[in-house]
Design a protein around this motif. Structure first.
Motif, PDB file in Angstrom:
ATOM      1  N   ASN A 117       0.804  -1.228   0.000  1.00  0.00           N
ATOM      2  CA  ASN A 117       0.000   0.000   0.000  1.00  0.00           C
ATOM      3  C   ASN A 117       0.834   1.275   0.000  1.00  0.00           C
ATOM      4  N   TRP A 118       2.069   1.193  -0.487  1.00  0.00           N
ATOM      5  CA  TRP A 118       2.936   2.371  -0.427  1.00  0.00           C
ATOM      6  C   TRP A 118       2.407   3.525  -1.265  1.00  0.00           C
ATOM      7  N   ARG A 119       1.728   3.214  -2.382  1.00  0.00           N
ATOM      8  CA  ARG A 119       1.194   4.297  -3.230  1.00  0.00           C
ATOM      9  C   ARG A 119       0.125   5.090  -2.488  1.00  0.00           C
ATOM     10  N   MET A 120      -0.692   4.404  -1.706  1.00  0.00           N
ATOM     11  CA  MET A 120      -1.726   5.086  -0.925  1.00  0.00           C
ATOM     12  C   MET A 120      -1.063   6.076   0.045  1.00  0.00           C
ATOM     13  N   LEU A 121       0.027   5.645   0.658  1.00  0.00           N
ATOM     14  CA  LEU A 121       0.764   6.513   1.578  1.00  0.00           C
ATOM     15  C   LEU A 121       1.300   7.743   0.838  1.00  0.00           C
ATOM     16  N   MET A 122       1.890   7.528  -0.330  1.00  0.00           N
ATOM     17  CA  MET A 122       2.464   8.641  -1.084  1.00  0.00           C
ATOM     18  C   MET A 122       1.368   9.613  -1.540  1.00  0.00           C
ATOM     19  N   ARG A 172      -0.948   7.401   9.699  1.00  0.00           N
ATOM     20  CA  ARG A 172      -2.194   7.249  10.468  1.00  0.00           C
ATOM     21  C   ARG A 172      -3.409   7.460   9.574  1.00  0.00           C
ATOM     22  N   GLY A 173      -3.303   8.374   8.600  1.00  0.00           N
ATOM     23  CA  GLY A 173      -4.397   8.635   7.659  1.00  0.00           C
ATOM     24  C   GLY A 173      -4.688   7.441   6.766  1.00  0.00           C
ATOM     25  N   CYS A 174      -3.689   6.576   6.607  1.00  0.00           N
ATOM     26  CA  CYS A 174      -3.852   5.354   5.798  1.00  0.00           C
ATOM     27  C   CYS A 174      -4.123   4.142   6.680  1.00  0.00           C
ATOM     28  N   SER A 175      -4.420   4.353   7.944  1.00  0.00           N
ATOM     29  CA  SER A 175      -4.645   3.279   8.928  1.00  0.00           C
ATOM     30  C   SER A 175      -3.419   2.382   9.080  1.00  0.00           C
ATOM     31  N   MET A 176      -2.245   2.975   8.948  1.00  0.00           N
ATOM     32  CA  MET A 176      -0.991   2.239   9.176  1.00  0.00           C
ATOM     33  C   MET A 176      -0.459   2.647  10.552  1.00  0.00           C
ATOM     34  N   ASN A 177      -1.319   2.489  11.548  1.00  0.00           N
ATOM     35  CA  ASN A 177      -0.995   2.962  12.900  1.00  0.00           C
ATOM     36  C   ASN A 177       0.189   2.238  13.518  1.00  0.00           C
ATOM     37  N   LEU A 178       0.323   0.941  13.245  1.00  0.00           N
ATOM     38  CA  LEU A 178       1.437   0.185  13.807  1.00  0.00           C
ATOM     39  C   LEU A 178       2.767   0.747  13.308  1.00  0.00           C
ATOM     40  N   VAL A 179       2.842   1.038  12.005  1.00  0.00           N
ATOM     41  CA  VAL A 179       4.075   1.601  11.432  1.00  0.00           C
ATOM     42  C   VAL A 179       4.333   2.986  12.028  1.00  0.00           C
ATOM     43  N   ALA A 180       3.268   3.789  12.168  1.00  0.00           N
ATOM     44  CA  ALA A 180       3.410   5.123  12.771  1.00  0.00           C
ATOM     45  C   ALA A 180       3.953   4.999  14.196  1.00  0.00           C
ATOM     46  N   ASP A 181       3.438   3.996  14.945  1.00  0.00           N
ATOM     47  CA  ASP A 181       3.920   3.774  16.323  1.00  0.00           C
ATOM     48  C   ASP A 181       5.403   3.398  16.335  1.00  0.00           C
ATOM     49  N   ILE A 182       5.810   2.543  15.381  1.00  0.00           N
ATOM     50  CA  ILE A 182       7.219   2.126  15.311  1.00  0.00           C
ATOM     51  C   ILE A 182       8.105   3.331  14.992  1.00  0.00           C
ATOM     52  N   VAL A 183       7.649   4.178  14.053  1.00  0.00           N
ATOM     53  CA  VAL A 183       8.413   5.388  13.706  1.00  0.00           C
ATOM     54  C   VAL A 183       8.581   6.253  14.954  1.00  0.00           C
ATOM     55  N   GLU A 184       7.483   6.496  15.669  1.00  0.00           N
ATOM     56  CA  GLU A 184       7.551   7.337  16.868  1.00  0.00           C
ATOM     57  C   GLU A 184       8.482   6.736  17.913  1.00  0.00           C
ATOM     58  N   GLN A 185       8.418   5.412  18.065  1.00  0.00           N
ATOM     59  CA  GLN A 185       9.277   4.721  19.036  1.00  0.00           C
ATOM     60  C   GLN A 185      10.757   4.880  18.657  1.00  0.00           C
ATOM     61  N   GLU A 186      11.082   4.674  17.372  1.00  0.00           N
ATOM     62  CA  GLU A 186      12.469   4.821  16.907  1.00  0.00           C
ATOM     63  C   GLU A 186      12.961   6.251  17.092  1.00  0.00           C
ATOM     64  N   LEU A 187      12.093   7.208  16.808  1.00  0.00           N
ATOM     65  CA  LEU A 187      12.493   8.615  16.928  1.00  0.00           C
ATOM     66  C   LEU A 187      12.721   9.006  18.384  1.00  0.00           C
ATOM     67  N   SER A 188      11.891   8.445  19.282  1.00  0.00           N
ATOM     68  CA  SER A 188      12.102   8.777  20.702  1.00  0.00           C
ATOM     69  C   SER A 188      13.408   8.168  21.197  1.00  0.00           C
ATOM     70  N   LEU A 189      13.752   6.985  20.702  1.00  0.00           N
ATOM     71  CA  LEU A 189      15.049   6.384  21.060  1.00  0.00           C
ATOM     72  C   LEU A 189      16.197   7.239  20.539  1.00  0.00           C
ATOM     73  N   LEU A 190      16.022   7.757  19.331  1.00  0.00           N
ATOM     74  CA  LEU A 190      17.054   8.589  18.710  1.00  0.00           C
ATOM     75  C   LEU A 190      17.226   9.890  19.499  1.00  0.00           C
ATOM     76  N   ASP A 191      16.101  10.508  19.874  1.00  0.00           N
ATOM     77  CA  ASP A 191      16.161  11.764  20.625  1.00  0.00           C
ATOM     78  C   ASP A 191      16.735  11.590  22.028  1.00  0.00           C
ATOM     79  N   ASN A 192      16.485  10.420  22.619  1.00  0.00           N
ATOM     80  CA  ASN A 192      16.963  10.197  23.985  1.00  0.00           C
ATOM     81  C   ASN A 192      18.353   9.584  24.016  1.00  0.00           C
ATOM     82  N   GLY A 193      18.804   9.093  22.864  1.00  0.00           N
ATOM     83  CA  GLY A 193      20.116   8.451  22.795  1.00  0.00           C
ATOM     84  C   GLY A 193      21.229   9.460  22.649  1.00  0.00           C
TER      85      GLY A 193
END
Length: 195
Positions: A117-122, A172-193
């Motif tokens: 579903n990458w085209r839907m995201l784009m 999130r607009g494409c109902s890819m909430n799990l991927v959005a959560d993973i992105v947020e988790q990785e970014l918080s690790l990056l910011d806190n690292g």
């Protein structure tokens, strides 16, 4: 007139037949044999490489390599000068280094976790279908690369306006909430690292 195209045109004009043959030889892995046989000028070769996005305004590595291999240091020097000046002019429109780092991490996570579903995201990111089709044509069997190149093009197109928050909102607009959560988790690790 596009300064990058003018530069490529001037390169084409200064290529000897032997140099063009050498460049065609170096392109064998990127361009099919039949297409290469029909190439009669540097302009034709550069046109194919631009269409396939093997060279772009922002990525001239392959062109640099070819110029180095055919021993055209003069053209290589012109290219480096062009890139150097281009970066100075474009820097005002680029995201700050921290945002770019966050985007790079977000894009990697998205490419690892979004497939069919990458085209839907784009489209959610308001990225044009014509550009997506061109990217698909250049990378016909590699869905991950299609998505990655589309995200990079989106990033270039948006410039300073490209934000990680937009990527997360689009997921999130494409109902890819799990991927959005993973992105947020990785970014918080990056910011806190460590920085």
């Amino acid at each position: 007139m596009d300064p990058f195209l003018s530069l490529l045109h001037s390169f084409s004009s200064s290529l000897a037949d032997k140099e063009l043959s050498s460049m065609k030889f170096l392109c064998q892995e990127k361009i099919g044999k039949r297409k290469l046989e029909s190439v009669q000028s540097g302009v034709e070769l550069f046109t194919i490489l631009l269409e396939q996005q093997d060279i772009t305004r922002d990525n001239v590595a392959f062109l640099e390599e070819m110029l180095r291999d055919i021993k055209r240091e003069d053209l290589l020097s012109k290219l480096k000068q062009f890139v150097g000046e281009g970066e100075v002019k474009a820097s005002a429109d680029q995201p700050d280094p921290h945002e770019k780092r966050l985007q790079r991490v977000a894009m990697e996570v998205i490419c690892d976790n979004v497939s069919r579903n990458w085209r839907m995201l784009m489209r959610k990111l308001e990225f044009c279908d014509v550009k997506m089709d061109r990217i698909v044509d250049a990378n016909p069997r590699d869905q991950r690369e299609q998505l990655f190149q589309s995200l990079r093009e989106w990033q270039r197109w948006r410039g300073r306006e490209a934000k990680v928050a937009d990527l997360i909102a689009a997921l999130r607009g494409c109902s890819m909430n799990l991927v959005a959560d993973i992105v947020e988790q990785e970014l918080s690790l990056l910011d806190n690292g460590p920085r």
